[in-house]
Motif scaffolding. Structure first.
Motif, PDB file in Angstrom:
ATOM      1  N   PHE A   1       0.842  -1.189   0.000  1.00 45.99           N
ATOM      2  CA  PHE A   1       0.000   0.000   0.000  1.00 45.99           C
ATOM      3  C   PHE A   1       0.883   1.247   0.000  1.00 45.99           C
ATOM      4  O   PHE A   1       1.939   1.274   0.634  1.00 45.99           O
ATOM      5  CB  PHE A   1      -0.878   0.053   1.254  1.00 45.99           C
TER       6      PHE A   1
ATOM      7  N   TYR B   1       0.469   5.337   1.072  1.00 38.93           N
ATOM      8  CA  TYR B   1      -0.348   6.336   1.741  1.00 38.93           C
ATOM      9  C   TYR B   1       0.359   7.691   1.669  1.00 38.93           C
ATOM     10  O   TYR B   1       1.590   7.760   1.626  1.00 38.93           O
ATOM     11  CB  TYR B   1      -0.562   5.975   3.222  1.00 38.93           C
TER      12      TYR B   1
ATOM     13  N   GLU C   1      -3.561   9.033   4.261  1.00 31.91           N
ATOM     14  CA  GLU C   1      -4.655   8.856   3.311  1.00 31.91           C
ATOM     15  C   GLU C   1      -4.213   7.879   2.231  1.00 31.91           C
ATOM     16  O   GLU C   1      -3.126   8.001   1.671  1.00 31.91           O
ATOM     17  CB  GLU C   1      -5.044  10.194   2.685  1.00 31.91           C
ATOM     18  N   PHE C   2      -5.085   6.933   1.941  1.00 30.58           N
ATOM     19  CA  PHE C   2      -4.801   5.873   0.975  1.00 30.58           C
ATOM     20  C   PHE C   2      -4.561   6.436  -0.420  1.00 30.58           C
ATOM     21  O   PHE C   2      -5.298   7.315  -0.892  1.00 30.58           O
ATOM     22  CB  PHE C   2      -5.988   4.906   0.938  1.00 30.58           C
TER      23      PHE C   2
ATOM     24  N   TYR D   1      -3.042   0.441  -4.034  1.00 29.17           N
ATOM     25  CA  TYR D   1      -2.830  -0.891  -3.460  1.00 29.17           C
ATOM     26  C   TYR D   1      -2.406  -1.871  -4.552  1.00 29.17           C
ATOM     27  O   TYR D   1      -2.993  -1.884  -5.637  1.00 29.17           O
ATOM     28  CB  TYR D   1      -4.132  -1.367  -2.804  1.00 29.17           C
TER      29      TYR D   1
ATOM     30  N   LEU E   1      -4.507  -3.184  -7.918  1.00 34.03           N
ATOM     31  CA  LEU E   1      -5.933  -3.466  -7.834  1.00 34.03           C
ATOM     32  C   LEU E   1      -6.773  -2.256  -7.479  1.00 34.03           C
ATOM     33  O   LEU E   1      -7.987  -2.256  -7.683  1.00 34.03           O
ATOM     34  CB  LEU E   1      -6.189  -4.595  -6.825  1.00 34.03           C
ATOM     35  N   ASP E   2      -6.152  -1.246  -6.915  1.00 32.57           N
ATOM     36  CA  ASP E   2      -6.919  -0.074  -6.501  1.00 32.57           C
ATOM     37  C   ASP E   2      -5.997   1.136  -6.589  1.00 32.57           C
ATOM     38  O   ASP E   2      -4.968   1.168  -5.925  1.00 32.57           O
ATOM     39  CB  ASP E   2      -7.454  -0.266  -5.078  1.00 32.57           C
TER      40      ASP E   2
ATOM     41  N   SER F   1      -7.610   4.271  -6.573  1.00 33.12           N
ATOM     42  CA  SER F   1      -8.642   5.289  -6.408  1.00 33.12           C
ATOM     43  C   SER F   1      -8.188   6.491  -5.594  1.00 33.12           C
ATOM     44  O   SER F   1      -8.795   7.552  -5.675  1.00 33.12           O
ATOM     45  CB  SER F   1      -9.887   4.667  -5.754  1.00 33.12           C
TER      46      SER F   1
ATOM     47  N   GLY G   1      -5.485  -8.799  -0.161  1.00 31.21           N
ATOM     48  CA  GLY G   1      -6.490  -7.873   0.342  1.00 31.21           C
ATOM     49  C   GLY G   1      -7.824  -8.518   0.633  1.00 31.21           C
ATOM     50  O   GLY G   1      -8.557  -8.065   1.499  1.00 31.21           O
ATOM     51  N   ASN G   2      -8.146  -9.598  -0.055  1.00 30.50           N
ATOM     52  CA  ASN G   2      -9.470 -10.181   0.121  1.00 30.50           C
ATOM     53  C   ASN G   2      -9.431 -11.406   1.039  1.00 30.50           C
ATOM     54  O   ASN G   2     -10.299 -12.259   1.002  1.00 30.50           O
ATOM     55  CB  ASN G   2     -10.080 -10.567  -1.219  1.00 30.50           C
ATOM     56  N   TRP G   3      -8.440 -11.470   1.874  1.00 34.50           N
ATOM     57  CA  TRP G   3      -8.316 -12.562   2.830  1.00 34.50           C
ATOM     58  C   TRP G   3      -9.456 -12.501   3.833  1.00 34.50           C
ATOM     59  O   TRP G   3      -9.925 -11.420   4.196  1.00 34.50           O
ATOM     60  CB  TRP G   3      -6.965 -12.434   3.524  1.00 34.50           C
TER      61      TRP G   3
ATOM     62  N   ASN H   1      -6.055  -7.790   7.919  1.00 34.46           N
ATOM     63  CA  ASN H   1      -4.747  -7.367   7.442  1.00 34.46           C
ATOM     64  C   ASN H   1      -4.113  -6.387   8.399  1.00 34.46           C
ATOM     65  O   ASN H   1      -4.664  -5.322   8.656  1.00 34.46           O
ATOM     66  CB  ASN H   1      -4.882  -6.715   6.065  1.00 34.46           C
TER      67      ASN H   1
END
Lengths: 116, 118
Positions: free
Chosen positions: B33, B35, B44-45, B48, B55-56, B58, B99-101, B105
């Motif tokens: 990630f 930030y 702030e994100f 990722y 995947l992200d 945004s 991320g989708n575990w 996380n």
């Protein structure tokens, strides 16, 4: 945008006193985490509480979670000068299936100063 | 390595210059990630990666921001034509889980790269 609101923004206490920080958030979560940041350094993970838990302890740390009020609190007992740092809550949003996405959204933080 | 390593720790750029910030995650960590942390604010994100896949993205504030992780390990955040509002600490974090575990996380953060744009 920041997910959470933390209060107080700053907290100043004497060594040996307890410190309580609060965090509110807006959306559904898989878990909520607290991180600590010393000046000029990265964040260090302190404790995690899952959405189906209400309270958790780790050493001098106690965290509570109220999902109905979308709020959490972090209590540091018997504080030490070395606890001086910024503390952030971070929410891990839940996917449609309820699993963690791992994308943490942080609050603004509470600056804690512990005087020796 | 033992932790997440970021370089440079400090970077001063003139407005309009391009900068590149590097992140070496913990070996074997799947998720990475980026930030952005402005002074006195929480992180702030930005973006990722799961292995080499972004995947992200945004949270990237504009098309001047670009991130890559071509071999699924080291990542670079590039900012083109820097502006004063880009001044911030850029934090990289990694996690051993995707991320989708189904679990949770916990991120390990690097010390950050402090960018000052004059």
């Amino acid at each position: 945008s920041q997910q959470g609101e933390e209060d107080p923004q700053a907290l100043s206490i004497q060594e040996g006193e307890n410190a309580t920080m609060n965090c509110s958030y807006k959306t559904s979560i898989n878990n909520l985490q607290w991180y600590r940041q010393n000046s000029g350094r990265g964040l260090v993970h302190l404790i995690l509480i899952r959405s189906n838990e209400r309270e958790k302890h780790s050493g001098r740390l106690r965290v509570t979670l109220d999902t109905s009020k979308k709020s959490s609190s972090l209590l540091i007992t018997a504080s030490r000068a070395a606890d001086t740092a910024s503390y952030f809550c971070a929410t891990d949003g839940a996917n449609a299936g309820g699993t963690s996405y791992g994308k943490l959204t942080f609050g603004q933080g509470t600056i804690l100063t512990v005087h020796p | 390595g033992a932790g997440v390593s970021q370089s440079p720790r400090y970077k001063v750029a003139k407005r309009g210059q391009d900068v590149a910030l590097r992140c070496d995650p913990i070996s074997g960590h799947v998720s990475l990630f980026w930030y952005q942390q402005a002074l006195g604010q929480g992180p702030e994100f930005l973006t990722y990666f799961q292995n080499e896949a972004q995947l992200d993205k945004s949270g990237l504030p504009s098309d001047r921001f670009f991130a890559e992780r071509p071999e699924g390990s080291v990542s670079t955040l590039k900012i083109q034509r820097t502006q004063q509002e880009d001044s911030a600490v850029y934090l990289c974090a990694s996690s051993p889980k995707p991320g989708n575990w189904a679990g949770a996380n916990v991120l390990t953060f690097g010390a950050g790269s402090r960018l000052t744009v004059l």
